[in-house]
Design a protein around this motif. Structure first.
Motif, PDB file in Angstrom:
ATOM      1  N   LYS A 205      10.508  -1.827  11.390  1.00  0.00           N
ATOM      2  CA  LYS A 205       9.436  -0.820  11.437  1.00  0.00           C
ATOM      3  C   LYS A 205       8.719  -0.739  10.095  1.00  0.00           C
ATOM      4  O   LYS A 205       7.504  -0.585  10.050  1.00  0.00           O
ATOM      5  CB  LYS A 205      10.026   0.556  11.766  1.00  0.00           C
ATOM      6  CG  LYS A 205      10.445   0.724  13.222  1.00  0.00           C
ATOM      7  CD  LYS A 205      10.905   2.160  13.432  1.00  0.00           C
ATOM      8  CE  LYS A 205      11.738   2.317  14.690  1.00  0.00           C
ATOM      9  NZ  LYS A 205      12.413   3.632  14.705  1.00  0.00           N
ATOM     10  N   ALA A 206       9.498  -0.819   8.995  1.00  0.00           N
ATOM     11  CA  ALA A 206       8.894  -0.693   7.675  1.00  0.00           C
ATOM     12  C   ALA A 206       7.955  -1.867   7.381  1.00  0.00           C
ATOM     13  O   ALA A 206       6.886  -1.682   6.808  1.00  0.00           O
ATOM     14  CB  ALA A 206       9.973  -0.592   6.602  1.00  0.00           C
ATOM     15  N   ALA A 209       4.835  -1.356   9.469  1.00  0.00           N
ATOM     16  CA  ALA A 209       3.970  -0.275   8.987  1.00  0.00           C
ATOM     17  C   ALA A 209       3.376  -0.561   7.621  1.00  0.00           C
ATOM     18  O   ALA A 209       2.530   0.188   7.162  1.00  0.00           O
ATOM     19  CB  ALA A 209       4.760   1.033   8.945  1.00  0.00           C
ATOM     20  N   GLY A 210       3.835  -1.615   6.968  1.00  0.00           N
ATOM     21  CA  GLY A 210       3.234  -1.981   5.691  1.00  0.00           C
ATOM     22  C   GLY A 210       3.954  -1.463   4.463  1.00  0.00           C
ATOM     23  O   GLY A 210       3.458  -1.577   3.355  1.00  0.00           O
ATOM     24  N   GLU A 211       5.151  -0.910   4.658  1.00  0.00           N
ATOM     25  CA  GLU A 211       5.867  -0.413   3.480  1.00  0.00           C
ATOM     26  C   GLU A 211       6.397  -1.579   2.651  1.00  0.00           C
ATOM     27  O   GLU A 211       6.583  -1.480   1.452  1.00  0.00           O
ATOM     28  CB  GLU A 211       7.014   0.515   3.912  1.00  0.00           C
ATOM     29  CG  GLU A 211       7.608   1.308   2.756  1.00  0.00           C
ATOM     30  CD  GLU A 211       8.585   2.378   3.198  1.00  0.00           C
ATOM     31  OE1 GLU A 211       9.051   2.314   4.366  1.00  0.00           O
ATOM     32  OE2 GLU A 211       8.908   3.273   2.389  1.00  0.00           O
TER      33      GLU A 211
END
Lengths: 337, 522
Positions: A205-206, A209-211
């Motif tokens: 997910k990170a 999402a671009g983290e």
């Protein structure tokens, strides 16, 4: 009157015989969660008439419980989800060797214990997921590359409490030695975009999402997310990269099982183990949990097949267990919490 | 005992390794967590208790009992819910980023999976303990003193600082001790947030380094914290003795507020309930909404029956030793009894898995010893008599939750002043009459509270249940954990909701009991 007594005793006798016949059972301690094992066990019971009693739990706790129960443990078969755990249980003397032609012929030698103490039932690769917009594969080939300064602030990873990271580092120790492995862990830790946290899905997910740009995850997490309508879009944003294809191959690990040292139902336990490597059971695992089958010729799920074929590390997974404690210490020394 | 026994065991290199690398982190994280949770939950608990006890504001009565609602939510479920909402990839951050078109890397939204996140989550589920005890103190003791303070011309704020706080201090400290013990023992939430505390460190050492000795030595360091907390708790009790002479509760006159302040107070008191209960509960309902059909499946009904009957049995069983200890303390307050009590009520601060493993080892040894003896003497295999049975599980619950039952009963018994007993004797009452006319009526409330607290605690308990339960026996907590730790929060929502719902019933009953004390019935 007499005939009544006769009839009664005949019935009694019959019921004793029947209960003895029905009493065939096998007791399983499983670190594999109920939803991912019960359906298979039910199929096994239907086919053989053998009752399967199941206790699920965290592998470590189950191992400790078995150890405390000693020779009176009810457990016949112990199923767990990592080679490190299987090695730990073996080191405590909790398994007995099992000679089985079926198991020996169907499971590759690198995926079972050299002493026949435990057997791999499914395999997963610990791979790198990346975001295609922000990562070019030119800059990423091997696990070792993640230590490069070019990855500063771009990596997500879960904590070193997790056995999957411990096993990966154990394999690096096996190939490169403790010092290099510690240096690698330290560099990767310094390159992280955030403190280690969450499980493999959280890493995916990170990245989506671009983290961060890349993360270390097990293949079946991605498969699971892609087949879940609520998570599909997130997972579709990342791509799979199989590392170390030009050298040792991508790190693989297993879920597996062993017959316990004090098993009372060895024959049934063996039957269950052999059932778990049958084509049907292997295909069920592959479809349900998106793991790679251990048996050659049984295909992975379509989703997993879409990741592509890859070269696997042929290191015997028992080495991962042997190096586990060193891996934990190396993480400590590297400050990878 | 198992823990203490290993402290002096021969160490190996691992202890030095731990001390040099991770131990300082465990200590500082655990300390920061305790200071943070202690402060925040005291502010929330004392603040709300003060407001609902003395101020007149809208929805005061509703908010007074609603403060207990977060008690029904296990910390790990709150952690799952808020991570789902607030993580980087979650709906809140994504919406903010899209709305303001922010660069993901340079957008400083606080990280939920962090020490700070753990402090907030644990405070939200634990502040009701402080609230519960402080509110009882405000109700029972200080109202008349507060009124006196006001008649003497002190402002509301001054009354709070100069009269109410000092009077409630023992209750606040007792609540704080409980909160800190729970914090120290928490595993689910801190593990999920990746915060390396003592508790998570113990498991990592035990299972990662395969070193039970070093892990138990860590547990022993943890016990030092526990002893300090217990001392704090004892101290607060010894202080409270001085305040038990006050008169029967008066119906308090509430302090009127201006219109704006009234709504502000209402909002402030509603906030912890909204955050600690309403938001997670609604989220679970939302996740579970497509799966209501599963409610009527035999598997789910079985889980509910298992969980409820197990929790009820544990609550009733634990009442017995708790009552015996309280009685022993009352009748023979000597040093031996005191230390026995201290020893048997130290389990509350010990993490469930440590308790489970510490129970497992001697029980297994006992079973095997019995089996060996029986085989030798009578040629009979007894197998495992206790291990793997519900007996072991309930024993572990007793170790964990005896403190909660004991403290509740003790505070109930403290309401019976020795002078009451003496006057009853003087009036010629028999022991039996004393029991039926004095003890039972006065103690009924606290007995009920003790049963309910243990019931809710058992229902939420996870690690010990996971380790010790018998074959083919699952509970709602186990099911929730298995699904949620697989990130299948949508499927976990239904059992999680069931835990919360089942926990609500006792919470309602406790708040009913408080309302009764409010009316002066006790």
């Amino acid at each position: 009157m007499l005939s009544n007594i006769k009839r009664l005793s005949w019935l009694l006798g019959l019921s004793v015989v029947l209960t003895t016949v029905n009493a065939a059972e096998v007791n399983v301690y499983s670190a594999r969660k109920e939803a991912l094992i019960r359906p298979l066990l039910d199929t096994f019971s239907e086919r053989t008439g053998i009752t399967v009693n199941l206790l699920t739990g965290k592998s470590n706790a189950l191992i400790q419980r078995m150890k405390a129960e000693g020779r009176n443990t009810p457990a016949d078969l112990m199923i767990t989800v990592d080679a490190g755990r299987l090695a730990f249980a073996s080191s405590l003397g909790l398994f007995q060797p099992l000679e089985s032609d079926t198991l020996a012929s169907r499971i590759p030698a690198s995926l079972r214990s050299p002493d026949n103490l435990w057997f791999g039932l499914s395999q997963r690769a610990r791979i790198i997921v990346y975001h295609p917009d922000r990562v070019s594969l030119d800059e990423l080939a091997d696990y070792e590359d993640l230590a490069d300064a070019a990855w500063a602030g771009r990596i997500c990873a879960r904590s070193s409490v997790n056995i999957y990271n411990q096993s990966l580092l154990a394999s690096i120790i096996e190939y490169a030695g403790t010092d290099d492995a510690t240096a690698w862990a330290k560099a990767v830790r310094e390159n992280m975009a955030r403190d280690p946290q969450g499980n493999d899905s959280a890493q995916i997910k990170a990245v989506a999402a671009g983290e961060c740009d890349v993360a270390l995850v097990n293949t079946y997490y991605l498969g699971g997310m892609l087949s879940n309508p609520e998570l599909r879009d997130t997972a579709a944003a990342v791509r799979v990269h199989f590392p170390n294809q030009s050298n040792r191959g991508a790190h693989v690990n297993i879920s597996g099982a062993g017959v316990t040292k004090y098993a009372k139902n060895v024959a049934e336990a063996r039957q269950l183990l052999e059932f778990l490597v049958s084509d049907d059971a292997q295909a069920w695992y592959a479809q349900t949990n998106h793991e790679y089958p251990v048996v050659e010729g049984v295909p992975p799920s379509d989703l997993v097949a879409s990741f592509g074929d890859f070269k696997r590390d042929a290191l015997n997974v028992s080495r991962l267990g042997a190096r586990n404690a060193e891996a934990v210490q190396a993480f400590d020394n590297a400050g990878w919490e | 005992m198992t823990v203490v026994g290993h402290v002096f065991a021969e160490g190996n290199g691992n202890w030095t390794h731990l001390a040099n690398t991770v131990l300082p982190g465990y200590v500082s994280n655990s300390l920061i967590l305790m200071v943070g949770v202690g402060t925040l939950s005291t502010v929330l608990g004392v603040g709300t208790a003060w407001c609902v006890s003395t101020l007149a504001f809208p929805a005061r009565k509703t908010l007074a009992w609603a403060q207990l609602l977060p008690l029904a939510v296990p910390s790990y479920i709150l952690a799952y819910c808020y991570t789902d909402l607030l993580e980087f990839a979650g709906p809140v951050q994504t919406t903010i980023r899209t709305l303001f078109d922010l660069d993901p890397r340079h957008f400083g939204f606080p990280e939920i999976r962090s020490l700070g996140g753990a402090i907030v989550v644990l405070s939200l589920v634990l502040y009701p303990y402080t609230y519960l005890l402080t509110r009882a103190a405000f109700n029972n003791r200080s109202i008349s003193a507060l009124e006196a303070g006001r008649t003497l011309g002190c402002s509301t704020v001054a009354v709070f600082w100069r009269v109410a706080l000092p009077l409630a201090r023992p209750a606040i400290l007792a609540g704080l001790a409980l909160v800190l013990m729970e914090t120290l023992a928490d595993f689910g939430a801190v593990e999920y947030f990746g915060v390396a505390t003592f508790t998570t460190g113990i498991f990592r050492t035990w299972f990662g380094l395969f070193d039970a000795t070093a892990a138990l030595q860590l547990s022993a360091v943890l016990l030092v914290f526990v002893v300090v907390l217990l001392a704090l708790e004892r101290y607060s009790r010894s202080q409270s003795r001085f305040h038990e002479t006050s008169e029967r509760v008066q119906n308090a006159n509430l302090i009127p507020l201006t219109k704006g302040t009234r709504w502000l107070v209402c909002l402030l008191c509603a906030l912890p309930v909204v955050l600690g209960f309403l938001i997670p509960a609604l989220q679970l309902v939302w996740h579970a909404s497509s799966r209501w059909a599963a409610l009527f499946e035999p598997e789910f009904i079985g889980l509910v029956l298992n969980s409820v009957s197990l929790a009820a049995t544990a609550a009733l069983v634990i009442l017995v030793p708790a009552a015996l200890l309280v009685m022993a303390q009352r009748s023979q307050p000597n040093r031996l009894v005191q230390s026995a009590i201290r020893f048997s009520t130290s389990g509350y601060a010990i993490p469930g898995t440590v308790v489970a493993l510490a129970v497992l080892i001697p029980f297994g040894a006992f079973d095997n010893a019995v089996d060996t003896a029986a085989t030798r003497l009578f040629g009979v295999n007894t197998g495992l008599l206790l291990s793997g049975t519900l007996f072991t599980l309930i024993f572990a619950y007793s170790v964990r939750f005896l403190t909660a039952a004991f403290n509740t009963l003790e505070s109930g018994l403290a309401q019976i002043k020795p002078s009451i007993e003496e006057s009853a004797y003087t009036l010629g009452a028999s022991k039996r009459r004393l029991l039926t006319a004095v003890y039972i009526p006065i103690m009924r409330g606290s007995v009920l509270t003790a049963i309910l607290i243990v019931f809710v605690d058992t229902l939420k308990e996870l690690p010990a249940t996971l380790v010790l339960r018998p074959f083919n026996f699952n509970t709602l907590a186990v099911k929730t954990y298995e699904l949620a730790s697989d990130e299948r929060l949508h499927e976990a929502a239904l059992p999680a909701l069931a835990i919360v719902a089942a926990g609500l019933i006792p919470v309602m009953l406790i708040s009913k009991g408080i309302q009764r004390t409010e009316r002066g019935v006790i």
